[in-house]
Design a protein around this motif. Structure first.
Motif, PDB file in Angstrom:
ATOM      1  N   ALA A 142       0.814  -1.215   0.000  1.00 18.81           N
ATOM      2  CA  ALA A 142       0.000   0.000   0.000  1.00 18.81           C
ATOM      3  C   ALA A 142       0.847   1.265   0.000  1.00 18.81           C
ATOM      4  CB  ALA A 142      -0.937  -0.006   1.199  1.00 18.81           C
ATOM      5  N   ASP A 143       1.934   1.283   0.757  1.00 19.42           N
ATOM      6  CA  ASP A 143       2.763   2.483   0.837  1.00 19.42           C
ATOM      7  C   ASP A 143       3.355   2.848  -0.519  1.00 19.42           C
ATOM      8  OD1 ASP A 143       2.218   2.636   3.488  1.00 19.42           O
ATOM      9  OD2 ASP A 143       4.130   1.818   4.178  1.00 19.42           O
ATOM     10  N   VAL A 144       3.711   1.849  -1.296  1.00 22.75           N
ATOM     11  CA  VAL A 144       4.281   2.106  -2.630  1.00 22.75           C
ATOM     12  C   VAL A 144       3.245   2.773  -3.521  1.00 22.75           C
ATOM     13  CG1 VAL A 144       5.224   1.037  -4.705  1.00 22.75           C
ATOM     14  CG2 VAL A 144       5.905   0.198  -2.449  1.00 22.75           C
ATOM     15  N   TYR A 145       2.036   2.228  -3.509  1.00 22.10           N
ATOM     16  CA  TYR A 145       0.996   2.774  -4.381  1.00 22.10           C
ATOM     17  C   TYR A 145       0.529   4.156  -3.909  1.00 22.10           C
ATOM     18  CZ  TYR A 145       0.610  -1.649  -6.862  1.00 22.10           C
ATOM     19  OH  TYR A 145       0.879  -2.751  -7.641  1.00 22.10           O
ATOM     20  N   ARG A 146       0.512   4.382  -2.616  1.00 26.60           N
ATOM     21  CA  ARG A 146       0.052   5.677  -2.105  1.00 26.60           C
ATOM     22  C   ARG A 146       1.070   6.785  -2.371  1.00 26.60           C
ATOM     23  NH1 ARG A 146      -4.648   5.680   0.660  1.00 26.60           N
ATOM     24  NH2 ARG A 146      -5.394   3.708   1.528  1.00 26.60           N
ATOM     25  N   THR A 147       2.331   6.437  -2.470  1.00 24.65           N
ATOM     26  CA  THR A 147       3.363   7.452  -2.723  1.00 24.65           C
ATOM     27  C   THR A 147       3.747   7.542  -4.192  1.00 24.65           C
ATOM     28  OG1 THR A 147       5.083   5.821  -2.181  1.00 24.65           O
ATOM     29  CG2 THR A 147       4.306   7.246  -0.402  1.00 24.65           C
ATOM     30  N   MET A 148       3.113   6.775  -5.017  1.00 28.61           N
ATOM     31  CA  MET A 148       3.374   6.797  -6.457  1.00 28.61           C
ATOM     32  C   MET A 148       2.851   8.099  -7.058  1.00 28.61           C
ATOM     33  SD  MET A 148       2.071   3.912  -9.188  1.00 28.61           S
ATOM     34  CE  MET A 148       2.984   2.624  -8.316  1.00 28.61           C
ATOM     35  N   PRO A 149       3.583   8.721  -7.982  1.00 29.25           N
ATOM     36  CA  PRO A 149       3.053   9.921  -8.641  1.00 29.25           C
ATOM     37  C   PRO A 149       1.670   9.652  -9.226  1.00 29.25           C
ATOM     38  CG  PRO A 149       5.356   9.612  -9.210  1.00 29.25           C
ATOM     39  CD  PRO A 149       4.941   8.374  -8.454  1.00 29.25           C
ATOM     40  N   ALA A 150       0.765  10.606  -9.072  1.00 29.87           N
ATOM     41  CA  ALA A 150      -0.634  10.401  -9.454  1.00 29.87           C
ATOM     42  C   ALA A 150      -0.800  10.084 -10.932  1.00 29.87           C
ATOM     43  CB  ALA A 150      -1.460  11.635  -9.082  1.00 29.87           C
ATOM     44  N   ASP A 151       0.033  10.694 -11.788  1.00 31.53           N
ATOM     45  CA  ASP A 151      -0.125  10.436 -13.217  1.00 31.53           C
ATOM     46  C   ASP A 151       0.271   9.001 -13.567  1.00 31.53           C
ATOM     47  OD1 ASP A 151       2.519  11.032 -12.598  1.00 31.53           O
ATOM     48  OD2 ASP A 151       2.962  11.828 -14.596  1.00 31.53           O
ATOM     49  N   ILE A 152       1.303   8.471 -12.905  1.00 34.46           N
ATOM     50  CA  ILE A 152       1.708   7.093 -13.136  1.00 34.46           C
ATOM     51  C   ILE A 152       0.644   6.137 -12.608  1.00 34.46           C
ATOM     52  CG2 ILE A 152       3.474   5.353 -12.687  1.00 34.46           C
ATOM     53  CD1 ILE A 152       4.360   7.680 -14.475  1.00 34.46           C
ATOM     54  N   PHE A 153       0.114   6.463 -11.438  1.00 34.84           N
ATOM     55  CA  PHE A 153      -0.948   5.632 -10.873  1.00 34.84           C
ATOM     56  C   PHE A 153      -2.155   5.628 -11.812  1.00 34.84           C
ATOM     57  CE2 PHE A 153      -4.701   4.856  -8.293  1.00 34.84           C
ATOM     58  CZ  PHE A 153      -4.341   3.677  -7.641  1.00 34.84           C
ATOM     59  N   GLY A 154      -2.485   6.772 -12.378  1.00 36.98           N
ATOM     60  CA  GLY A 154      -3.596   6.854 -13.320  1.00 36.98           C
ATOM     61  C   GLY A 154      -3.398   5.960 -14.523  1.00 36.98           C
ATOM     62  N   ASP A 155      -2.162   5.849 -14.995  1.00 36.84           N
ATOM     63  CA  ASP A 155      -1.872   4.969 -16.124  1.00 36.84           C
ATOM     64  C   ASP A 155      -2.100   3.506 -15.747  1.00 36.84           C
ATOM     65  OD1 ASP A 155      -1.185   7.150 -17.656  1.00 36.84           O
ATOM     66  OD2 ASP A 155       0.975   6.945 -17.329  1.00 36.84           O
ATOM     67  N   LEU A 156      -1.758   3.152 -14.511  1.00 42.91           N
ATOM     68  CA  LEU A 156      -1.993   1.781 -14.046  1.00 42.91           C
ATOM     69  C   LEU A 156      -3.489   1.476 -13.995  1.00 42.91           C
ATOM     70  CD1 LEU A 156       0.526   1.283 -11.081  1.00 42.91           C
ATOM     71  CD2 LEU A 156       0.562   0.145 -13.309  1.00 42.91           C
ATOM     72  N   VAL A 157      -4.253   2.422 -13.484  1.00 43.75           N
ATOM     73  CA  VAL A 157      -5.697   2.241 -13.410  1.00 43.75           C
ATOM     74  C   VAL A 157      -6.279   2.075 -14.811  1.00 43.75           C
ATOM     75  CG1 VAL A 157      -7.876   3.391 -12.826  1.00 43.75           C
ATOM     76  CG2 VAL A 157      -5.958   3.422 -11.209  1.00 43.75           C
ATOM     77  N   GLU A 158      -5.802   2.876 -15.739  1.00 44.87           N
ATOM     78  CA  GLU A 158      -6.289   2.789 -17.115  1.00 44.87           C
ATOM     79  C   GLU A 158      -5.980   1.420 -17.703  1.00 44.87           C
ATOM     80  OE1 GLU A 158      -4.947   5.066 -21.056  1.00 44.87           O
ATOM     81  OE2 GLU A 158      -6.007   6.363 -19.616  1.00 44.87           O
TER      82      GLU A 158
END
Length: 226
Positions: free
Chosen positions: A90-106
């Motif tokens: 969880a800590d890795v995903y919560r501190t991930m840059p939002a734009d990169i996280f958005g790409d993962l969600v996509e």
């Protein structure tokens, strides 16, 4: 229709974990708020919504005239490997840059359907999870979902006494299609339908077939009451 707590246009208060147990209590309360308690409405849920519907009926005591379970997260373990990975790190995903996280969600949403999502549909599905707030909401939900909330439901499936349809996409890559047959077998008298060409987001892939299957079930409930 209603947005589950923390999903769609719903916003959970800070510190409120949108667990399936809380969602089920909310659904039971909404049925009372809407004046539907005595109407025994047919309750339809998809994915964790299926678990919510069953828990509201079997644990929270919400009356139902019928149940529609679409690619439902009920029989465990139903968390996907991606969800489990997010829970462990969880800590890795919560501190991930939002734009990169958005790409993962996509990328994740692209696996939810059998047919390729149009750019417009993909944008609509991912919009609530964009930016830092969307990232936080997504991960709050990931942290809150657990098979523990459906364990009690599974133990009570034999007590379902209303018409039930278990509808599943034959190409579901999130919850394997065999799970639908197992779920239907655990519910007395449940009807099981497998929709060819449908992924986990069955209503997106096969909207017509999904609507017709649900209408057949609804008409059967009405005819049984008349």
């Amino acid at each position: 229709m209603w947005d589950l707590l923390g999903y769609g246009d719903s916003r959970a208060d800070p510190g409120v974990a949108p667990s399936l147990a809380r969602q089920a209590r909310t659904l039971a309360e909404l049925l009372d708020h809407w004046g539907l308690v005595d109407a025994s409405p047919v309750l339809v849920g998809h994915d964790i919504g299926g678990g919510v519907v069953l828990r509201a009926h079997l644990v929270e005591g919400a009356r139902a005239g019928g149940l529609g379970l679409v690619d439902a997260a009920v029989l465990g373990p139903w968390n996907t490997p991606f969800t489990e990975h997010q829970q462990r790190h969880a800590d890795v995903y919560r501190t991930m840059p939002a734009d990169i996280f958005g790409d993962l969600v996509e990328a994740r949403f692209r696996t939810a359907t059998h047919r390729r999502l149009t750019p417009e549909a993909l944008a609509a599905y991912t919009a609530p999870w964009r930016g830092e707030e969307g990232q936080r909401r997504w991960l709050d939900q990931v942290a809150a979902v657990s098979f523990e909330d459906t364990r009690e439901v599974v133990a009570r499936l034999g007590g379902v006494a209303v018409p039930t349809l278990v509808l599943w996409g034959a190409e579901d890559r999130w919850l394997e299609p065999a799970t639908g047959a197992r779920l239907a077998a655990a519910i007395p008298g449940a009807r099981h339908e497998l929709v060819p060409g449908g992924g986990h987001f069955l209503p997106e892939d096969r909207p017509g077939e999904t609507a017709r299957a649900l209408l057949r079930m609804l008409n059967g409930v009405v005819e049984g009451e008349s």
